[in-house]
Write a protein that holds these residues in place. Structure first.
Motif, PDB file in Angstrom:
ATOM      1  N   LYS A   1     -88.423 110.440 -15.879  1.00  0.00           N
ATOM      2  CA  LYS A   1     -88.333 109.625 -17.100  1.00  0.00           C
ATOM      3  C   LYS A   1     -86.884 109.331 -17.478  1.00  0.00           C
ATOM      4  O   LYS A   1     -86.636 108.631 -18.459  1.00  0.00           O
ATOM      5  CB  LYS A   1     -88.974 110.369 -18.286  1.00  0.00           C
ATOM      6  CG  LYS A   1     -90.477 110.478 -18.257  1.00  0.00           C
ATOM      7  CD  LYS A   1     -90.944 111.117 -19.564  1.00  0.00           C
ATOM      8  CE  LYS A   1     -92.447 111.229 -19.638  1.00  0.00           C
ATOM      9  NZ  LYS A   1     -92.884 111.761 -20.954  1.00  0.00           N
TER      10      LYS A   1
ATOM     11  N   GLY B   1     -86.803 111.982 -20.609  1.00  0.00           N
ATOM     12  CA  GLY B   1     -87.666 113.052 -20.120  1.00  0.00           C
ATOM     13  C   GLY B   1     -87.000 114.401 -20.176  1.00  0.00           C
ATOM     14  O   GLY B   1     -87.617 115.407 -20.550  1.00  0.00           O
TER      15      GLY B   1
ATOM     16  N   TYR C   1     -96.677 112.757 -15.007  1.00  0.00           N
ATOM     17  CA  TYR C   1     -95.522 113.633 -15.158  1.00  0.00           C
ATOM     18  C   TYR C   1     -96.015 115.054 -15.406  1.00  0.00           C
ATOM     19  O   TYR C   1     -97.021 115.272 -16.088  1.00  0.00           O
ATOM     20  CB  TYR C   1     -94.654 113.215 -16.350  1.00  0.00           C
ATOM     21  CG  TYR C   1     -93.821 111.984 -16.121  1.00  0.00           C
ATOM     22  CD1 TYR C   1     -92.915 111.916 -15.070  1.00  0.00           C
ATOM     23  CD2 TYR C   1     -93.935 110.885 -16.966  1.00  0.00           C
ATOM     24  CE1 TYR C   1     -92.143 110.793 -14.855  1.00  0.00           C
ATOM     25  CE2 TYR C   1     -93.164 109.746 -16.763  1.00  0.00           C
ATOM     26  CZ  TYR C   1     -92.267 109.708 -15.704  1.00  0.00           C
ATOM     27  OH  TYR C   1     -91.510 108.589 -15.502  1.00  0.00           O
TER      28      TYR C   1
END
Length: 306
Positions: free
Chosen positions: A152, A156, A202
């Motif tokens: 990300k 992220g 993810y």
């Protein structure tokens, strides 16, 4: 001999930081970055990019397009780590191992677009098999993949390592609109005639990817087996470097696939599993290595003849 000047535009993101770390000790090039106060200054960035030999763009897509458009010096060559130019026919696709000609194409290119992390695994598995006719180009391909949260970018990393990390979702499938930006790239460079289904996710680990796609032998050409698919991959990547095809016996002995097992390497590991008319193709690699910074450095080395 004058050393090539390499400018990293966007060296503070996850990919840019990794590339900078890999290049800062090199003695065969001169590395240039902008000081913090100039990073968002359009004139400073344009001056730096037009004064270098090779620019590596580690920017969001729109900013990468702007940076590429700011180049007036015809001698400047570019590696774009964003997804802005990946399906642009005027840019060379920076995956040297997909064909016998690609390494030379990258080495002589003015504009190189780095592959996406997920597409690296999908194309690495599918392209040789489609080119050999072992998997039909119109096969209804469905791809599942999970990446570490560094995929990300800085958002992220902040989500999972910042002050609110305890609230981060440990596993999340996304791209539910079935229109992920990697789909056109996967289709174009794998050679599929039909749009594949791509289901990404993810997990709560920093980096690493496991990507799989399942095939049914009844939908493959007569006589195609897991062994023949494996042999094709093994032959294609025998002398390519940076791609490892695990033996079928070694794959069969595995009890699971850890997405982190290839972390801190630039190796793409490919595997074939087979049972009762079903075949699963799998790829494991580091999304920040072969999936990003590692690929960019490999492309740079080809371009400067390192």
């Amino acid at each position: 001999m004058t050393l090539p000047v390499v400018f990293i535009d966007g060296d503070q993101g996850t990919t840019g930081l990794q590339i900078h770390q890999r290049l800062q000790g090199r003695t065969d090039l001169t590395l240039v970055t902008l000081p913090a106060e100039q990073r968002k200054n359009a004139k400073s960035r344009a001056a730096a990019i037009n004064a270098c030999d090779i620019a590596i763009l580690c920017l969001p897509d729109d900013a990468a397009r702007e940076a590429a458009a700011s180049i007036e010096n015809p001698a400047v060559r570019v590696i774009d780590a964003s997804s802005a130019h990946r399906t642009d026919p005027e840019w060379v696709y920076g995956f040297a191992q997909i064909s016998a000609q690609q390494k030379h194409a990258i080495a002589t290119a003015k504009r190189v677009t780095n592959p996406g992390c997920y597409p690296t695994g999908a194309i690495g598995l599918l392209r040789p098999l489609l080119d050999a006719g072992l998997v039909p180009r119109d096969y209804p391909i469905s791809i599942n993949a999970i990446s570490g949260y560094s995929g990300k970018g800085r958002a992220g990393v902040d989500e999972f390592e910042g002050p609110d990390a305890a609230q981060a979702t440990p596993f999340q499938i996304y791209g539910l609109g079935l229109a992920h930006k990697h789909v056109p790239e996967i289709q174009q460079y794998s050679g599929l005639s039909e749009r594949p289904v791509f289901i990404p996710a993810y997990g709560s680990f920093r980096q690493g990817i496991v990507l799989t796609t399942a095939l049914q032998q009844r939908l493959l050409p007569a006589g195609v087996t897991g062994a023949s698919l494996h042999a094709c991959l093994e032959q294609h990547y025998a002398d390519s470097g940076f791609v490892e095809v695990l033996s079928m016996d070694a794959a069969k002995a595995l009890s699971g696939l850890d997405p982190r097992v290839m972390n801190d390497t630039d190796t793409l590991r490919l595997m074939v599993f087979e049972n009762a008319g079903h075949v699963m193709l799998a790829a494991v690699f580091d999304n920040l290595g072969k999936g990003a910074a590692g690929a960019a450095v490999q492309n740079l080395d080809l371009m400067i003849g390192a």
